[in-house]
Write a protein that holds these residues in place. Structure first.
Motif, PDB file in Angstrom:
ATOM      1  N   ASN A  41     -20.188 -15.803  -7.344  1.00  0.00           N
ATOM      2  CA  ASN A  41     -19.444 -16.341  -6.199  1.00  0.00           C
ATOM      3  C   ASN A  41     -20.060 -15.838  -4.896  1.00  0.00           C
ATOM      4  OD1 ASN A  41     -17.204 -17.769  -7.537  1.00  0.00           O
ATOM      5  ND2 ASN A  41     -16.687 -15.745  -8.322  1.00  0.00           N
ATOM      6  N   ILE A  42     -20.126 -16.734  -3.912  1.00  0.00           N
ATOM      7  CA  ILE A  42     -20.742 -16.413  -2.630  1.00  0.00           C
ATOM      8  C   ILE A  42     -19.684 -16.453  -1.530  1.00  0.00           C
ATOM      9  CG2 ILE A  42     -22.462 -17.133  -0.931  1.00  0.00           C
ATOM     10  CD1 ILE A  42     -24.088 -18.324  -3.239  1.00  0.00           C
ATOM     11  N   ILE A  43     -19.707 -15.435  -0.678  1.00  0.00           N
ATOM     12  CA  ILE A  43     -18.714 -15.320   0.384  1.00  0.00           C
ATOM     13  C   ILE A  43     -19.388 -14.838   1.659  1.00  0.00           C
ATOM     14  CG2 ILE A  43     -18.114 -12.979  -0.404  1.00  0.00           C
ATOM     15  CD1 ILE A  43     -15.286 -13.418   0.658  1.00  0.00           C
ATOM     16  N   HIS A  44     -18.941 -15.363   2.788  1.00  0.00           N
ATOM     17  CA  HIS A  44     -19.463 -14.933   4.087  1.00  0.00           C
ATOM     18  C   HIS A  44     -19.009 -13.494   4.342  1.00  0.00           C
ATOM     19  CE1 HIS A  44     -20.334 -14.844   8.383  1.00  0.00           C
ATOM     20  NE2 HIS A  44     -21.036 -15.968   8.214  1.00  0.00           N
ATOM     21  N   THR A  45     -19.907 -12.688   4.871  1.00  0.00           N
ATOM     22  CA  THR A  45     -19.590 -11.271   5.070  1.00  0.00           C
ATOM     23  C   THR A  45     -18.430 -11.065   6.040  1.00  0.00           C
ATOM     24  OG1 THR A  45     -21.353 -11.170   6.742  1.00  0.00           O
ATOM     25  CG2 THR A  45     -21.905 -10.416   4.526  1.00  0.00           C
ATOM     26  N   ARG A  46     -18.242 -11.980   6.972  1.00  0.00           N
ATOM     27  CA  ARG A  46     -17.116 -11.855   7.897  1.00  0.00           C
ATOM     28  C   ARG A  46     -15.794 -12.036   7.156  1.00  0.00           C
ATOM     29  NH1 ARG A  46     -18.943 -14.874  11.612  1.00  0.00           N
ATOM     30  NH2 ARG A  46     -18.082 -16.867  10.876  1.00  0.00           N
ATOM     31  N   GLU A  47     -15.753 -13.016   6.237  1.00  0.00           N
ATOM     32  CA  GLU A  47     -14.550 -13.225   5.428  1.00  0.00           C
ATOM     33  C   GLU A  47     -14.338 -12.051   4.477  1.00  0.00           C
ATOM     34  OE1 GLU A  47     -12.680 -16.393   2.174  1.00  0.00           O
ATOM     35  OE2 GLU A  47     -14.628 -16.772   3.094  1.00  0.00           O
ATOM     36  N   LEU A  48     -15.437 -11.531   3.952  1.00  0.00           N
ATOM     37  CA  LEU A  48     -15.360 -10.387   3.041  1.00  0.00           C
ATOM     38  C   LEU A  48     -14.745  -9.186   3.746  1.00  0.00           C
ATOM     39  CD1 LEU A  48     -16.251  -9.583   0.121  1.00  0.00           C
ATOM     40  CD2 LEU A  48     -18.329  -8.651   1.160  1.00  0.00           C
ATOM     41  N   LYS A  49     -15.173  -8.915   4.964  1.00  0.00           N
ATOM     42  CA  LYS A  49     -14.641  -7.787   5.727  1.00  0.00           C
ATOM     43  C   LYS A  49     -13.158  -7.960   6.006  1.00  0.00           C
ATOM     44  CE  LYS A  49     -15.310  -5.189  10.033  1.00  0.00           C
ATOM     45  NZ  LYS A  49     -16.128  -5.056  11.272  1.00  0.00           N
ATOM     46  N   SER A  50     -12.743  -9.173   6.385  1.00  0.00           N
ATOM     47  CA  SER A  50     -11.332  -9.415   6.686  1.00  0.00           C
ATOM     48  C   SER A  50     -10.457  -9.361   5.438  1.00  0.00           C
ATOM     49  CB  SER A  50     -11.161 -10.776   7.376  1.00  0.00           C
ATOM     50  OG  SER A  50     -11.515 -11.837   6.494  1.00  0.00           O
ATOM     51  N   ASN A  51     -11.110  -9.400   4.256  1.00  0.00           N
ATOM     52  CA  ASN A  51     -10.386  -9.349   2.982  1.00  0.00           C
ATOM     53  C   ASN A  51     -10.541  -7.981   2.316  1.00  0.00           C
ATOM     54  OD1 ASN A  51      -8.717 -11.103   1.344  1.00  0.00           O
ATOM     55  ND2 ASN A  51     -10.311 -11.021  -0.223  1.00  0.00           N
ATOM     56  N   SER A  52     -10.734  -6.952   3.131  1.00  0.00           N
ATOM     57  CA  SER A  52     -10.887  -5.567   2.651  1.00  0.00           C
ATOM     58  C   SER A  52     -12.048  -5.424   1.676  1.00  0.00           C
ATOM     59  CB  SER A  52      -9.589  -5.067   1.998  1.00  0.00           C
ATOM     60  OG  SER A  52      -8.550  -5.032   2.931  1.00  0.00           O
ATOM     61  N   TYR A  53     -13.105  -6.210   1.887  1.00  0.00           N
ATOM     62  CA  TYR A  53     -14.318  -6.154   1.075  1.00  0.00           C
ATOM     63  C   TYR A  53     -14.030  -6.461  -0.404  1.00  0.00           C
ATOM     64  CZ  TYR A  53     -15.984  -4.015   5.355  1.00  0.00           C
ATOM     65  OH  TYR A  53     -16.290  -3.771   6.684  1.00  0.00           O
TER      66      TYR A  53
END
Length: 280
Positions: free
Chosen positions: A33-45
């Motif tokens: 699965n691929i996720i944007h790092t900005r979304e990852l950060k906002s989702n507590s990594y």
């Protein structure tokens, strides 16, 4: 028939004019699965598609836990010495200097105090990027001093472990930190000040054999490797295949070594609830 023929042939954009995506813009989990790092950060990594918990360090944990990322760091400038003048492929002192430069950390643990949802708390968090999160003299001393701060100010203590074990370049000096930190935690217990131990991926070796397993509550993140010796070492020693999921946090929980597993996205809220219960 010129209407379907290319009149200008070839790509005319020069190499210098090409624009590539910056490194680190996207993160790919082991499940693909691929996720944007900005979304990852906002989702507590944590990847929302498969709940994969990305390995993070003290900087990210402090961002997650401390209100508005405001905290006061303790003993920030403490660095390791080289008491044994140890040399393997290169001198230990050179290895320390190179790791400090590469990671911008002074050692494998950072300690700080601040507020978590309005509650005072002291947090010690290990960084695996610093020589595998190995436990040396500085790690033991900083944790001990953080516990002293908790004792003096009667503030709960949270330990976030992430380590490959004892730092072999310090030999006996490293192993002494197991007894040192355990003795300090006994004082915390006598003072009835809460100590919560959070085990993350990986937590192994002398860290597991000391402060990581001595919490009033021992909790862990999903899928974390938790154990003393690594699975490969055990498999080669006993000559048998290990049970599926052996030394995962779920396996350790099932066998009674953990109190519960916590999703990182609920970590701050669950810790706050737990501390409110302990303080009443």
């Amino acid at each position: 028939m010129a209407w379907f023929k290319r009149t200008d042939k070839g790509i005319k954009t020069s190499t210098a004019e090409k624009k590539d995506a910056p490194d680190g813009l996207w993160f790919k989990t082991p499940n693909g699965n691929i996720i944007h790092t900005r979304e990852l950060k906002s989702n507590s990594y944590v990847c929302p598609d498969d709940d994969f918990h990305v390995k993070i360090g003290s900087k990210e944990y402090f961002e997650i836990l401390f209100d508005n990322n405001k905290f006061t760091e303790l003993d920030a400038n403490m660095k390791s010495g080289d008491p044994l003048k140890f040399v393997d492929t290169k001198p230990y002192s050179s290895r320390i200097d190179a790791t400090i430069k590469k990671t911008e950390l002074n050692d494998a643990v950072r300690t700080a105090h601040g507020k978590m949802n309005g509650l005072e708390i002291v947090v010690a968090c290990m960084d695996f990027n610093f020589i595998g999160g190995s436990m040396g003299s500085v790690v033991g001393e900083k944790i001990s001093r953080a516990i002293d701060f908790s004792l003096k100010n009667k503030v709960p203590f949270l330990m976030i472990s992430k380590s490959g074990g004892a730092r072999m370049m310090e030999a006996g000096f490293s192993l002494m930190q197991m007894a040192k930190t355990s003795a300090k935690l006994a004082l915390l217990d006598q003072a009835a000040i809460p100590y919560i131990s959070l085990l993350t991926d990986p937590t192994t070796g002398g860290v597991t054999a000391s402060y990581a397993m001595l919490g009033d509550f021992n909790i862990a993140e999903p899928g974390a490797l938790i154990g003393f010796a690594g699975p490969r070492v055990i498999r080669e020693t006993i000559g048998k295949d290990l049970p599926k999921g052996f030394q995962s946090s779920e396996f350790v929980l099932e066998h009674g070594f953990l109190d519960f597993i916590i999703d990182r996205r609920q970590l701050k809220a669950r810790l706050t609830t737990l501390l409110n219960l302990l303080n009443n």
